[in-house]
Design an enzyme around this catalytic site. Structure first.
Site, short mmCIF file in Angstrom:
data_model
loop_
_atom_site.label_atom_id
_atom_site.label_comp_id
_atom_site.label_asym_id
_atom_site.label_seq_id
_atom_site.Cartn_x
_atom_site.Cartn_y
_atom_site.Cartn_z
N LYS A 98 0.84 -1.20 0.00
CA LYS A 98 0.00 0.00 0.00
C LYS A 98 0.87 1.24 0.00
O LYS A 98 1.88 1.31 0.72
CB LYS A 98 -0.91 -0.02 1.24
CG LYS A 98 -1.90 1.14 1.29
CD LYS A 98 -2.80 1.01 2.52
CE LYS A 98 -3.86 2.10 2.57
NZ LYS A 98 -4.71 2.01 3.77
N SER B 14 -9.63 1.88 2.80
CA SER B 14 -8.78 2.61 1.90
C SER B 14 -7.72 1.74 1.20
O SER B 14 -7.14 2.17 0.21
CB SER B 14 -8.05 3.71 2.66
OG SER B 14 -7.22 3.18 3.67
N SER C 32 -9.71 -0.39 7.10
CA SER C 32 -9.17 -0.32 5.74
C SER C 32 -8.46 -1.57 5.22
O SER C 32 -8.14 -1.63 4.04
CB SER C 32 -8.22 0.87 5.61
OG SER C 32 -8.99 2.03 5.44
N1 GLN Z 1 -12.91 4.27 6.15
C1 GLN Z 1 -12.32 4.74 7.37
C2 GLN Z 1 -11.95 6.21 7.23
O1 GLN Z 1 -12.17 6.74 6.17
C3 GLN Z 1 -11.15 3.92 7.75
C4 GLN Z 1 -9.93 4.24 7.00
C5 GLN Z 1 -8.77 3.39 7.40
O2 GLN Z 1 -8.92 2.38 8.08
N2 GLN Z 1 -7.61 3.81 6.99
O3 GLN Z 1 -11.45 6.81 8.13
#
Ligand code: GLN
Length: 485
Positions: A79, A154, A178
């Site tokens: 990532k 994400s 994410s």
């Molecule tokens: N979807 C969540 C956010 O937008 C989690 C993101 C993540 O785990 N990096 O904060």
């Protein structure tokens, strides 16, 4: 013969050991697959083909010399919020479009030391803020099961890369879901380790009390192999735990007899797709048939997880992202003078969602509001954590849905941030409580995957992997591959 890119990590290691496949052949197969398929998926932001082939040749030499390490010759994707020396690390942000780290994150060093090969960097929502990968400044990643759908986020690129056969395994990060949400939406296995289990040295910080790095692959066994390489204390990260790691491979005994599984009723939220609930309940029955005991449990503070997370995470993000001033980090604004240049850097470098988070977080931390919002949220976070301490006195793991629905359409939540945030209702609590979570594919609806979420006691990744592996021995959802054009 099965195509090399479709192998699990464990299968590839066996083939490499037997000499029926070389690391160069495997890497070349993956690079060709990326070239053929990724233009339609957009999982990768950067591919280091030459670097990967050089590493593969070195891995083959090492194996020939009888010095193979645990992941010798296994090609992985990373990532793009994790620092890789000499390879761009953009965080999906225009602001860091040209940023090339001068050092490797500890997880990268450890994977290299274990013999893994780095294929390249994977797309994500900007600074890991989002649930669809649509917030990337560079590309919208498509779900390999259906190109009209999001891969989740994400870590959408990390999940899509595994699902499309563009890497045998990947690293993602999980601040509020994410790793787990995209794993569920792409039909792969993903593990968010306990807070502190994996070093974050070299991870670009989003919300420091929540962020964790973890593996994604086809199987729980593969996730265990990757976790074994990256877990453990790191003197470079003061938040990494000194708790001893377990023998994750030895934990996969294929047996869940006597294991106590709790099913948290609050996770079956209103509005959940009936097909998702049905698949998850069926998966729990599979575990019961395998000898586990199943009981319903309650985590009464779960409904506060969403508001608490969306105060704490933006607050921490607003502090962490203060460093992007265009001087040390970020594309420098052309305007004369520090403040004007700073405004230009931050005003044009950050996308809309990141700006929204910075404003929310700055507000929650500002004088006069700190006690009402941020401190309050931390207090409720403690209540959420205690819910888990209480239930884990009576059960060994929790089994629950990962997301309220299967992958949504690209653009569906574009103008509705709240609908996007609601994607995370089932995943946020684990981050707030600091506990580990494993997602395994457990069904499909409309040709789109569904994931079973298993939550465990702090530092008990071994039990989660044991349950996930036992489930995968008697089911084959993890063996389904999308038919790509
Ligand atoms: N979807 C969540 C956010 O937008 C989690 C993101 C993540 O785990 N990096 O904060």
């Amino acid at each position: 013969m099965t195509a090399p890119w479709s192998l699990t990590i464990a299968e590839a290691l066996t083939a490499l050991e037997h000499g029926s496949l070389s690391a160069v052949e495997l890497t070349r197969a993956l690079l060709q697959r990326i070239e053929a398929v990724d233009p339609g998926i957009r999982a990768y932001l950067a591919v280091d083909g030459d670097g990967a082939l050089a590493q593969a040749a070195a891995a083959d030499a090492r194996r020939r010399g009888g010095q193979a390490r645990p992941l010798e010759g296994i090609p992985l994707g990373i990532k793009d919020v994790i620092s890789t020396r000499g390879v761009t690390t953009t965080c999906g942000s225009r602001l860091l479009a040209n940023y090339t780290p001068v050092y490797d994150a500890t997880v990268i060093t450890r994977l290299r030391d274990a013999g893994a090969i780095m294929l390249g960097k994977l797309n994500c929502d900007e600074f890991a803020m989002g649930s669809s990968t649509e917030h990337s400044a560079f590309a919208v990643t498509r779900n390999p099961w259906n190109p009209e759908r999001v891969p989740g986020g994400s870590s959408g690129g990390s999940a899509a890369a595994v699902a499309a056969g563009l890497a045998l395994g990947t690293l993602g990060t999980d601040t509020g879901g994410s790793i787990r949400q995209p794993a569920a939406l792409c039909g792969v296995t993903g593990l968010k380790p306990t807070y502190g289990r994996v070093s974050r040295y070299g991870l670009v910080a989003f919300a420091s009390s929540l962020d964790q790095i973890g593996p994604m692959a086809w199987t729980a066994r593969d996730c265990g192999l990757l976790l074994a390489a990256i877990a453990g204390h790191d003197p470079h990260d003061g938040t990494s735990a000194t708790v001893a790691t377990a023998d994750y491979a030895a934990a996969l005994v294929g047996d869940v007899r006597g294991l106590r599984i709790g099913v948290p009723r609050e996770f079956f939220v209103a509005g959940m797709q009936p097909a998702v609930e049905a698949a998850v309940r069926t998966a729990i029955e599979v575990l019961r048939d395998a000898g586990a005991t199943v009981s319903e449990v309650s985590l009464p503070h779960s409904r506060y997880a969403l508001p608490v997370y969306y105060l704490i995470a933006p607050a921490e993000a607003s502090a962490n992202l203060a460093r992007y001033d265009g001087v040390r980090f970020g594309v420098r604004g052309a305007e004369p003078g520090y403040w004007a240049a700073l405004e230009a850097t931050r005003g044009t470098g950050f996308g809309a969602e990141v700006r929204r988070r910075i404003m929310l977080g700055t507000y929650a931390l500002s004088a006069g509001y700190y006690d009402a919002y941020y401190r309050r949220a931390q207090q409720v976070r403690t209540l959420i954590r205690r819910d888990y301490e209480r239930v884990f006195a009576d059960v060994d793991v929790l089994a629950a849905p990962t997301t309220p629905s299967v992958a949504f359409r690209i653009g569906e939540h574009q103008h509705d941030p709240l609908a996007m945030y609601l994607e995370d209702v089932c995943t946020l609590p684990a981050n707030l409580a600091g506990i580990p979570g494993l997602v395994v594919p457990c069904g499909q609806h409309d040709g789109l995957p569904i994931g079973l979420q298993l939550l465990g006691r702090p530092f008990d990744e071994a039990t989660l992997l044991r349950v996930g592996d036992a489930y995968q021995r008697v089911t084959d959802w993890h063996a389904h591959r999308p038919a790509l054009a």
